[in-house]
Design a protein around this motif. Structure first.
Motif, mmCIF file in Angstrom:
data_model
loop_
_atom_site.group_PDB
_atom_site.id
_atom_site.type_symbol
_atom_site.label_atom_id
_atom_site.label_comp_id
_atom_site.label_asym_id
_atom_site.label_seq_id
_atom_site.Cartn_x
_atom_site.Cartn_y
_atom_site.Cartn_z
ATOM 1 N N PRO A 115 6.831 -5.158 16.090
ATOM 2 C CA PRO A 115 5.462 -4.991 16.177
ATOM 3 C C PRO A 115 5.195 -3.649 15.651
ATOM 4 C CG PRO A 115 6.359 -6.002 18.253
ATOM 5 C CD PRO A 115 7.589 -5.675 17.590
ATOM 6 N N ILE A 116 4.050 -3.459 15.128
ATOM 7 C CA ILE A 116 3.463 -2.228 14.840
ATOM 8 C C ILE A 116 2.024 -2.420 15.513
ATOM 9 C CG2 ILE A 116 2.677 -0.663 12.928
ATOM 10 C CD1 ILE A 116 3.971 -2.746 11.016
ATOM 11 N N ILE A 117 1.981 -1.265 16.599
ATOM 12 C CA ILE A 117 0.959 -1.318 17.158
ATOM 13 C C ILE A 117 -0.102 -0.127 17.206
ATOM 14 C CG2 ILE A 117 -0.045 -1.097 19.591
ATOM 15 C CD1 ILE A 117 1.679 -3.400 19.531
ATOM 16 N N ILE A 118 -1.162 -0.143 16.881
ATOM 17 C CA ILE A 118 -2.027 0.736 16.796
ATOM 18 C C ILE A 118 -3.157 0.427 18.027
ATOM 19 C CG2 ILE A 118 -4.123 1.675 15.676
ATOM 20 C CD1 ILE A 118 -2.781 0.608 12.950
ATOM 21 N N ASP A 119 -3.076 1.627 18.917
ATOM 22 C CA ASP A 119 -3.646 1.272 20.127
ATOM 23 C C ASP A 119 -5.162 1.919 20.059
ATOM 24 O OD1 ASP A 119 -3.728 4.326 20.410
ATOM 25 O OD2 ASP A 119 -2.466 4.226 21.986
ATOM 26 N N THR A 120 -5.645 1.833 21.419
ATOM 27 C CA THR A 120 -7.086 2.388 21.382
ATOM 28 C C THR A 120 -7.700 3.649 20.770
ATOM 29 O OG1 THR A 120 -7.205 2.698 23.520
ATOM 30 C CG2 THR A 120 -7.823 0.467 23.012
ATOM 31 N N GLN A 121 -6.531 4.394 20.901
ATOM 32 C CA GLN A 121 -6.968 5.929 20.495
ATOM 33 C C GLN A 121 -6.244 6.064 19.142
ATOM 34 O OE1 GLN A 121 -4.930 6.494 23.762
ATOM 35 N NE2 GLN A 121 -6.951 6.104 25.132
ATOM 36 N N CYS A 122 -5.764 5.050 18.411
ATOM 37 C CA CYS A 122 -5.446 5.246 16.985
ATOM 38 C C CYS A 122 -4.211 5.636 16.740
ATOM 39 C CB CYS A 122 -6.561 5.796 16.066
ATOM 40 S SG CYS A 122 -6.629 5.005 14.400
ATOM 41 N N ARG A 123 -3.446 5.419 17.958
ATOM 42 C CA ARG A 123 -1.900 5.786 18.026
ATOM 43 C C ARG A 123 -1.006 4.900 17.434
ATOM 44 N NH1 ARG A 123 -1.269 7.930 23.835
ATOM 45 N NH2 ARG A 123 -1.931 6.281 24.042
ATOM 46 N N LEU A 124 0.173 5.294 16.682
ATOM 47 C CA LEU A 124 0.982 4.302 16.030
ATOM 48 C C LEU A 124 2.139 4.082 16.937
ATOM 49 C CD1 LEU A 124 0.798 5.131 12.390
ATOM 50 C CD2 LEU A 124 0.357 2.868 13.126
ATOM 51 N N PHE A 125 2.552 2.846 17.277
ATOM 52 C CA PHE A 125 4.079 2.677 18.130
ATOM 53 C C PHE A 125 4.866 1.576 17.605
ATOM 54 C CE2 PHE A 125 1.056 4.488 20.927
ATOM 55 C CZ PHE A 125 1.591 5.397 21.551
ATOM 56 N N PHE A 126 5.979 1.670 17.763
ATOM 57 C CA PHE A 126 6.937 0.609 17.368
ATOM 58 C C PHE A 126 7.783 0.383 18.622
ATOM 59 C CE2 PHE A 126 6.026 2.539 13.138
ATOM 60 C CZ PHE A 126 6.032 1.453 12.301
ATOM 61 N N PRO A 127 7.004 -0.445 19.378
ATOM 62 C CA PRO A 127 7.717 -0.522 20.807
ATOM 63 C C PRO A 127 9.037 -1.163 21.016
ATOM 64 C CG PRO A 127 5.811 -2.208 20.402
ATOM 65 C CD PRO A 127 5.898 -1.131 19.367
ATOM 66 N N MET A 128 9.525 -1.760 20.019
ATOM 67 C CA MET A 128 10.818 -2.247 20.154
ATOM 68 C C MET A 128 11.895 -1.248 20.208
ATOM 69 S SD MET A 128 10.901 -5.712 20.308
ATOM 70 C CE MET A 128 11.923 -6.663 19.018
ATOM 71 N N TYR A 129 11.470 -0.140 19.607
ATOM 72 C CA TYR A 129 12.564 1.055 19.353
ATOM 73 C C TYR A 129 12.115 2.203 20.157
ATOM 74 C CZ TYR A 129 14.574 -1.651 15.879
ATOM 75 O OH TYR A 129 15.201 -2.847 15.258
ATOM 76 N N SER A 130 10.900 2.492 20.615
ATOM 77 C CA SER A 130 10.537 3.352 21.240
ATOM 78 C C SER A 130 9.442 3.389 22.157
ATOM 79 C CB SER A 130 10.725 4.982 20.244
ATOM 80 O OG SER A 130 10.392 6.006 21.202
ATOM 81 N N ASP A 131 9.079 4.041 22.869
ATOM 82 C CA ASP A 131 7.923 4.141 23.464
ATOM 83 C C ASP A 131 7.183 5.383 23.305
ATOM 84 O OD1 ASP A 131 9.391 5.979 25.012
ATOM 85 O OD2 ASP A 131 9.024 4.902 27.099
ATOM 86 N N LYS A 132 7.801 6.108 22.198
ATOM 87 C CA LYS A 132 7.006 7.429 21.809
ATOM 88 C C LYS A 132 6.232 7.055 20.615
ATOM 89 C CE LYS A 132 11.054 10.429 22.088
ATOM 90 N NZ LYS A 132 12.034 11.123 21.319
ATOM 91 N N GLU A 133 5.008 7.690 20.558
ATOM 92 C CA GLU A 133 4.265 7.666 19.478
ATOM 93 C C GLU A 133 4.805 8.207 18.158
ATOM 94 O OE1 GLU A 133 -0.245 9.533 17.803
ATOM 95 O OE2 GLU A 133 0.716 10.064 19.870
#
Length: 192
Positions: free
Chosen positions: A53-71
């Motif tokens: 998954p590609i997550i763009i959170d409420t503050q417009c930060r990008l995450f790939f949670p399957m690989y890292s919890d880092k932005e």
């Protein structure tokens, strides 16, 4: 009584993808450890989760949670371009980017909203980006690729980076069903 459930590979895969798309599941520390361990072993055993998954959170930060919890850290312009290409799944030719200046401007404003950047500076940055014959877009795509490679395994970077042939369509190959936008203003742009 211990029963084995027989289901097809495709059914199991679909069930797994639905489970992994669940935010609560990805917040589970035990599952995150298992997935990270699998990702780290991917170079040795060719086990690699090809869809993350590609997550763009409420503050417009990008995450790939399957690989890292880092932005995925990017400055405003590369992040704007990356989000723009995520929203244009069929791709865009770089030579036609000037047709999308208004949309790029809207995305840039959302990405940088807490910094309150002067409209003139945003417009100047974007006009330089979309100017025909300018290589700035290629530089930005290189920055995006570098940022992604800090989070994703090497074999997945090409799937999630902006790619294309010189003079042709450029796009992000990843399936858009993997994209989850939590930022309200960005959702409005994405679904209009």
């Amino acid at each position: 009584m211990n029963r084995k459930l027989n289901i097809s590979y495709y059914t199991a895969k679909k069930m797994l993808m639905e489970l992994l798309a669940n935010d609560k599941l990805l917040e589970d520390e035990e599952i995150k450890k298992i997935l990270k361990k699998m990702a780290l072993q991917s170079g040795k055993t060719n086990i690699c989760i090809k869809k993350t998954p590609i997550i763009i959170d409420t503050q417009c930060r990008l995450f790939f949670p399957m690989y890292s919890d880092k932005e995925v850290k990017m400055s405003y312009l590369p992040k704007t371009v990356y989000i723009f290409f995520l929203l244009h799944h069929t791709g865009v030719e770089f030579k036609n980017l000037d047709s999308y200046t208004k949309e790029l401007y809207q995305i840039y404003q959302i990405v940088s909203e807490e910094k309150n950047i002067e409209a003139g500076k945003i417009k100047k940055s974007l006009s330089n980006l979309v100017a025909p014959g300018n290589n700035r877009i290629y530089e930005i795509c290189s920055v995006v690729r570098r940022s992604l490679s800090e989070i994703l395994p090497t074999e997945l970077v090409a799937q999630y980076a902006i790619t294309g042939k010189w003079g042709g369509l450029h796009k992000i190959k990843a399936e858009r069903s993997l994209l989850e936008i939590k930022h309200i203003k960005l959702k409005q742009i994405a679904f209009k």
